[in-house]
Design a protein around this motif. Structure first.
Motif, PDB file in Angstrom:
ATOM      1  N   SER A 227      35.418  18.207  45.136  1.00  0.00           N
ATOM      2  CA  SER A 227      35.670  16.765  45.171  1.00  0.00           C
ATOM      3  C   SER A 227      36.696  16.403  46.236  1.00  0.00           C
TER       4      SER A 227
ATOM      5  N   TYR B 197      35.593  19.077  39.262  1.00  0.00           N
ATOM      6  CA  TYR B 197      35.015  19.840  40.369  1.00  0.00           C
ATOM      7  C   TYR B 197      36.041  20.362  41.383  1.00  0.00           C
TER       8      TYR B 197
ATOM      9  N   ASN C  28      36.445  13.338  38.621  1.00  0.00           N
ATOM     10  CA  ASN C  28      35.703  14.273  39.476  1.00  0.00           C
ATOM     11  C   ASN C  28      36.598  15.393  39.997  1.00  0.00           C
TER      12      ASN C  28
END
Length: 437
Positions: free
Chosen positions: A52, A48, A44
């Motif tokens: 994140s 992101y 993640n």
């Protein structure tokens, strides 16, 4: 609270088998569920980035931040932290920093870290160039386990090596900042600090985000999530080591004040319920005295519950025939810390081949090494001192081999290289060499 410590006797028939079982139990710290969760966090963060980091930091540290920039600590704020520390503690930080720096400066001068160059008889030049790593990340535990000494031990060798950019990650659960950690960061010469922890901090250092530049190497201890994350990102970045629970072996001849030995065992045990404290001694009566004092002192210790669980599960006494045999057994254990608390400890040093850091004599407590002796306290655990070394200046440099071949040697050496290439079935290799002849 009474402790009955596991005991082994070296002359017993199944001694080695029993010892290996005890070591195996401690060394089995991998957790598949943790690994799966860490893999998800890293993925993640890679996908992101800052989004994140914000989500995980708010969740794990119980914060309510909306941008990563609010997690960055300015150098001015680090400097201000000095005002919140007593003169006694500040003096201790400076003394420790100076001694750590001096040791690693000697290490740099005497560990072949200056490169070399030579010219062979045909006029070809061969050399090794050594350069510092450009950017490193230092992870520092936060929350209930805040260690300014860890900052000094990880940052100062990097500075001595010549690393220009050092970024520190330290979690601040519930927004609680430790002024000692920040002061140590300022004294060490850190460049950037972000209050981010866990696997997400390792992911940010490895992959980079909009607000956090990726690094070339990550060092520093952490919990099982941090260790798992470091293991997974290795290859994309360098790492120092996978740190396990703290451990000590004490080889004692029975002449050291038993109160000192008990406190040395407690000092390791209070780190973590997974920490291991082992005493090896040929004097059975002395071992009984130590056990008696342990049970007398345990209830007065602030971290008695941790010490109790650590010693009950992983503590060990080993009765040997003599001190030379004790050294052989210590080499099997390959401990992070080794105290040789005997008369004439240098006599036994020559028998030791596996240990992260060695402390000679009854006054050389491992705890001084933890803070201000000078040598690094970031050490190989889980028997990895068989092939690993303490963190040092050499961990923050990289080597390049440089070759200059002149025209005459290109022909002479080229024939040998071409023959070897053909032996390996690599035609283009051979032609690459022969085309110059």
């Amino acid at each position: 609270m009474k402790i009955k410590i596991k005991k082994l006797i070296s002359k017993d028939e199944n001694f080695k088998k029993k010892l290996y079982l005890i070591l195996k139990k401690k060394n089995n710290i991998l957790n598949e569920n943790v690994d799966l969760e860490v893999a998800k966090i890293l993925d993640n963060v890679k996908k992101y980035g800052d989004k994140s980091i914000i989500e995980y930091t708010n969740f794990f540290d119980k914060l309510n931040i909306s941008c990563v920039s609010s997690l960055k600590i300015s150098l001015n704020e680090l400097k201000k932290s000095l005002k919140f520390i007593s003169k006694k503690n500040l003096d201790s930080l400076y003394v420790a920093a100076d001694r750590i720096r001096k040791f690693h400066e000697y290490q740099k001068l005497n560990s072949g870290l200056e490169g070399f160059s030579y010219i062979d008889k045909n006029g070809n030049t061969f050399s090794q160039r050594i350069l510092p790593i450009k950017r490193i990340g230092v992870y520092v535990p936060g929350g209930t386990a805040s260690y300014p000494s860890s900052v000094l031990m990880n940052v100062i060798p990097a500075k001595v090596a010549g690393v220009k950019e050092i970024i520190m990650m330290v979690p601040t659960p519930h927004g609680i900042k430790n002024p000692l950690v920040f002061a140590a960061a300022y004294i060490s010469g850190i460049n950037e600090v972000f209050t981010i922890g866990g696997a997400q901090a390792i992911g940010a250092l490895c992959y980079g985000t909009k607000n956090i530049k990726k690094v070339d190497k990550i060092v520093g201890p952490g919990n099982i999530y941090v260790s798992s994350a470091k293991r997974k990102v290795f290859g994309s970045v360098g790492i120092d080591m996978i740190a396990g629970p703290s451990e000590i072996v004490i080889i004692c001849d029975g002449n050291t004040n038993p109160e000192w030995i008990v406190m040395d065992l407690f000092a390791q045990a209070e780190h973590d319920i997974l920490s291991q404290s082992i005493l090896i001694c040929p004097d059975e009566k002395y071992l009984l005295i130590i056990e008696k004092i342990i049970n007398k002192r345990i209830n007065n210790m602030l971290r008695k519950n941790i010490i109790y669980k650590s010693i009950i599960n992983y503590g060990l006494f080993i009765k040997t025939n003599n001190l030379k045999e004790a050294c052989k057994i210590s080499n099997i254990i390959a401990p992070e810390h080794l105290e040789i608390s005997t008369k004439n400890p240098n006599k036994y040093l020559k028998y030791i081949s596996n240990a992260g850091s060695i402390f000679l004599g009854s006054f050389s407590s491992e705890c001084i090494g933890d803070y201000c002796a000078g040598p690094n306290h970031v050490l190989p655990t889980l028997q990895t001192s068989r092939f690993s070394s303490p963190l040092g200046v050499y961990d923050f440099i990289k080597r390049s081999s440089i070759t200059y071949i002149n025209k005459i040697s290109a022909k002479k050496l080229g024939n040998f290289a071409s023959n070897l290439a053909l032996c390996e079935g690599l035609q283009a290799h051979s032609m690459s060499v022969l085309s110059r002849i």
